[in-house]
Scaffold this active site. Structure first.
Site, mmCIF file in Angstrom:
data_model
loop_
_atom_site.group_PDB
_atom_site.id
_atom_site.type_symbol
_atom_site.label_atom_id
_atom_site.label_comp_id
_atom_site.label_asym_id
_atom_site.label_seq_id
_atom_site.Cartn_x
_atom_site.Cartn_y
_atom_site.Cartn_z
ATOM 1 N N PRO A 1 0.853 -1.188 0.000
ATOM 2 C CA PRO A 1 0.000 0.000 0.000
ATOM 3 C C PRO A 1 0.888 1.236 0.000
ATOM 4 O O PRO A 1 1.795 1.357 0.823
ATOM 5 C CB PRO A 1 -0.799 -0.129 1.305
ATOM 6 C CG PRO A 1 0.007 -1.038 2.172
ATOM 7 C CD PRO A 1 0.777 -1.942 1.259
ATOM 8 N N LYS B 1 0.267 -4.922 8.954
ATOM 9 C CA LYS B 1 1.534 -4.510 8.341
ATOM 10 C C LYS B 1 2.280 -3.656 9.347
ATOM 11 O O LYS B 1 1.744 -2.647 9.838
ATOM 12 C CB LYS B 1 1.315 -3.743 7.039
ATOM 13 C CG LYS B 1 2.615 -3.460 6.282
ATOM 14 C CD LYS B 1 2.339 -2.823 4.927
ATOM 15 C CE LYS B 1 3.612 -2.777 4.079
ATOM 16 N NZ LYS B 1 4.653 -1.896 4.622
ATOM 17 N N CYS C 1 3.281 2.973 9.314
ATOM 18 C CA CYS C 1 3.501 4.288 8.716
ATOM 19 C C CYS C 1 4.011 5.275 9.767
ATOM 20 O O CYS C 1 3.400 5.402 10.833
ATOM 21 C CB CYS C 1 2.219 4.814 8.095
ATOM 22 S SG CYS C 1 2.422 6.438 7.318
#
Length: 332
Positions: free
Chosen positions: A17, A139, A100
């Site tokens: 992503p 993730k 992130c």
């Protein structure tokens, strides 16, 4: 192509992503190049899905399967509600972003910052799994800031796995939550592939997918001797054919035809343009189609000047026809 549930049995190859990259238009193109690779949306926050234009945010083409929805958030209830919307829209996997490091994500106390709250991540996974019948995956990274020991990531994976997560996508770097930009966080913290391999050895029943720094076919394929899957990111965006070669190597089948890919994407562009999608939103994803190949410089120059509307579509068709005719027709 089969149902989403059937397609999600395989994690060997996937595309990461990527914010401002893996929108539905890129995913359609990537599916033409790689019939089997698992695709992921850009991260969408749970709150945006619950309070915003849900239909627009979740829209995708059925041809994209297998495709997963990546969510950002830290509230179990909000994430459960967003997961329910994603599963109802047809996504075959819900992925929680715990990797992130951007300032925006940190301000919301999610992304990589969630690694510091593994009990909260476990609660989020449990809440989402209670709402959907598709896999809920995570993730993440190998650590954050000074929390970068093997024991730290091992305990994170162990507690979240106990909540029912069986697939972890490991970006093989830690994240710095201050002092580095998102781009620097993709490049400066050193890669530690052996640590990911160690996780797989310690958790043999989990699906461990490795991500980070893979730019060649051979390096990517070699990971499957140690883990269950490899995820490629910007390398597949910058050189579209890397993904096609990986898909062919890992799954077999005939090589993908460039003229067929361009023709199918042209039809998609025409359909989307008629529905009101700006041409540039789609053509920007074609920039990597001729990386390292004859005519690549002219290809990129012509793509950014095709224009918009029906005249832009005519210009794009002429460009795609030249590319389909071979290198001599489009050489710079």
């Amino acid at each position: 192509m089969g149902s989403p549930a059937e397609n999600f049995a395989d994690h060997r190859l996937s595309v990461a992503p990527m914010m401002d990259r893996t929108d539905r238009h890129l995913r359609f193109l990537l599916r033409l190049l790689a019939p089997h690779a698992r695709l992921y949306t850009e991260m969408i926050t749970a709150r945006a899905l619950l309070r915003g234009d849900t239909e627009r945010l979740l829209r995708f083409d059925a041809a994209e399967h297998p495709v997963a929805l990546q969510l950002g958030g830290n509230d179990p209830g909000e994430l459960a509600g967003a997961a329910r919307l994603g599963a109802a829209a047809g996504y075959g996997e819900i992925n929680l972003n715990c990797g992130c490091p951007s300032d925006r994500v940190q301000a919301g106390c999610f992304g990589a910052a969630l690694m510091l709250e593994r009990a909260r991540v476990a609660a989020c996974v449990s809440a989402m799994r209670a709402e959907v019948g598709v896999p809920v995956t995570v993730k993440t990274r190998l650590g954050v800031d000074e929390h970068d020991s093997y024991e730290f990531v091992r305990d994170f994976v162990g507690e979240v796995a106990a909540a029912g997560c069986t697939t972890f996508i490991m970006h093989a770097r830690k994240a710095w939550l201050s002092g580095l930009s998102p781009r620097q966080n993709r490049e400066i913290p050193p890669l530690d592939y052996p640590r990911v391999y160690r996780l797989k050895r310690e958790f043999p029943d989990l699906h461990i997918v490795i991500n980070g720094g893979f730019v060649t076919l051979e390096d990517s394929v070699a990971q499957l001797a140690h883990v269950d899957g490899v995820m490629v990111g910007r390398a597949a965006y910058q050189d579209s054919w890397l993904l096609a070669r990986l898909d062919e190597r890992l799954y077999g089948g005939p090589p993908v035809s460039e003229p067929a890919v361009l023709a199918a994407f042209e039809q998609y562009v025409a359909r989307e343009l008629a529905a009101g999608t700006p041409l540039r939103a789609m053509t920007r994803h074609l920039l990597g189609m001729r990386t390292g190949r004859a005519g690549g410089r002219r290809w990129r120059r012509d793509l950014v000047t095709v224009g918009d509307g029906s005249s832009g579509l005519d210009n794009l068709r002429a460009l795609l026809n030249r590319a389909a005719e071979g290198p001599s027709a489009s050489a710079a």
